[in-house]
Design an enzyme around this catalytic site. Structure first.
Site, mmCIF file in Angstrom:
data_model
loop_
_atom_site.group_PDB
_atom_site.id
_atom_site.type_symbol
_atom_site.label_atom_id
_atom_site.label_comp_id
_atom_site.label_asym_id
_atom_site.label_seq_id
_atom_site.Cartn_x
_atom_site.Cartn_y
_atom_site.Cartn_z
ATOM 1 C CB CYS A 363 -0.919 -0.027 1.218
ATOM 2 S SG CYS A 363 -2.232 1.186 1.145
ATOM 3 C CD GLU A 364 4.088 3.364 1.451
ATOM 4 O OE1 GLU A 364 4.277 4.432 0.795
ATOM 5 O OE2 GLU A 364 3.875 3.337 2.672
#
Length: 434
Positions: A363-364
């Protein structure tokens, strides 16, 4: 097709093979993401550099594998069997080496901020050399050695003021570095002078490391000249013999086809000739030479295999190929903008006619494996391989987003062996306390 690494082939099924083992079959057996290493290539690289050093410098040297590149019990077993030494930079690396049966009298203990516990552990373990980084470490090492009724054999990490042409984050030889003591300021001479007054240490050598992923050989020649001059100055000014010169590592490898790294023979010949030339000019005996290759031994021998989960086409903008790994198993793109060669193991010879960005699962937004690279038209469910990932990928892997770290397979003559098992969800919470 010519691959960037000698361990890679296309087999009779048209699949990518590593060390004679079918990558598609390995992925099916062990799952993805998956690190695959070729044991024979690792051994052959060690032998090539060792034989080249013997040819050009005789037997007065040691190759110490830089553990931070890839640290597992299995790699220490291989290094020991190949007659290598090792350098470690933490108590954890030292512990791994010891548990693997690696002889501590061939271990060099590095690090710019060794803890008191690590220093004591290294002393009690009988490491060959502490590579001292600073005054505080020297004093702590001396005090600990005296308390344990031991004597520590030491080298000093010196900043020779030479910049290799490499990524800014891995230039470590210049004066503005967290590593070592500087020549220009007189700091290096002063710390050796002080060390001569201490009873718990013996001065055995000096060390330098001018960078990483270096293709040019000229910086190594310059480093030899600077360090040999310093050894001569120490003898002339202090009467102190320095019998060992450790030149570190940093030898480049072929990540992409345009890279042109020096061969082991080129490295050995250049260093040996430079040392001999300095010895003649300074009227000195040749020192014992230590080299610390890491990346150059393991990086080309490893690949990482992923499964494609989705292909997202943004018309006129970009096509994202998302895989089941990413920065958790390879943070080097996020850290350095590292570039790699990629291919599809099930059809490695297909034309690379589509521009894509390979995205990880974290989640980047910055979790990318490669940006704007060409691959064949890729479909969900296919395998994707990233080449030359044997160094710093497993070593820097993390559990960010609570993603389990991959398994590691070592292949020898087509036969795979599990050397690191895949983490489970249970492993992730093993140290949690409720």
């Amino acid at each position: 097709m010519e691959f960037i690494s000698e361990c890679l082939r296309v087999n009779g099924q048209g699949h990518l093979a590593v060390g004679g083992a079918d990558v598609v079959a390995l992925a099916k057996q062990y799952g993805t993401p998956l690190y695959i290493m070729d044991e024979n290539q690792i051994r052959n690289t060690c032998r090539a550099l060792r034989c080249a050093m013997q040819e050009y410098y005789g037997k007065n040297f040691l190759l110490a594998y830089a553990s931070k590149a890839f640290c597992t019990a299995a790699i220490y077993k291989i290094m020991n069997e190949e007659g290598m030494g090792a350098d470690v930079v933490s108590g954890g690396e030292l512990f791994t080496a010891i548990k693997a049966g690696f002889p501590t009298d061939k271990i060099y203990f590095h690090g710019n901020n060794k803890t008191a516990g690590e220093i004591e552990y290294g002393l009690q373990s009988g490491v060959r050399r502490f590579v001292v980084d600073n005054l505080e470490e020297l004093e702590l090492l001396n005090e600990t050695a005296l308390r344990l009724n031991l004597t520590a054999d030491i080298s000093f990490r010196i900043k020779p003021g030479i910049e290799a042409h490499t990524h800014e984050f891995v230039q470590t030889g210049k004066i503005d570095s967290k590593f070592g003591v500087a020549l220009e300021t007189g700091e290096a001479m002063q710390i050796i002078k002080y060390a001569r007054t201490l009873k718990g240490v013996r001065i055995k050598g000096v060390h330098c490391h001018i960078g990483s992923q270096i293709f040019e050989l000229e910086p190594f020649k310059l480093a030899v000249a600077v360090m040999m001059r310093f050894i001569s100055d120490v003898k002339n000014e202090l009467g102190q013999d320095i019998p060992e010169l450790n030149l570190g590592g940093g030898f480049g490898i072929k990540y992409i086809k345009s890279n042109d790294p020096p061969s082991p023979a080129d490295v050995a010949r250049t260093i040996a000739e430079a040392v001999k030339e300095s010895c003649e000019q300074l009227n000195m005996q040749p020192p014992f030479i230590v080299l610390e290759p890491g990346r150059s031994i393991v990086a080309p021998a490893g690949i990482t295999v992923y499964t494609v989960g989705s292909v997202k086409e943004i018309p006129g903008i970009r096509t994202y190929v998302s895989v089941d790994g990413g920065m958790t198993d390879n943070p080097r793109y996020a850290l350095y903008g590292a570039v790699y060669e990629l291919l599809l193991p099930e059809r490695p010879l297909d034309k690379k006619d589509t521009m894509v960005t390979v995205a990880g699962r974290c989640c980047e937004s910055g979790d990318l494996v490669a940006s704007d690279v060409r691959l064949p038209k890729t479909r969900a469910g296919e395998l994707l391989a990233v080449l030359s990932t044997g160094a710093y990928n497993y070593s820097m892997a993390s559990n960010y987003n609570r993603v389990p770290r991959p398994a590691v397979i070592m292949v020898a003559d087509g036969t795979p062996k599990l050397i690191v098992r895949r983490e489970t969800y249970e492993d992730l919470i093993r140290l949690d306390v409720l």
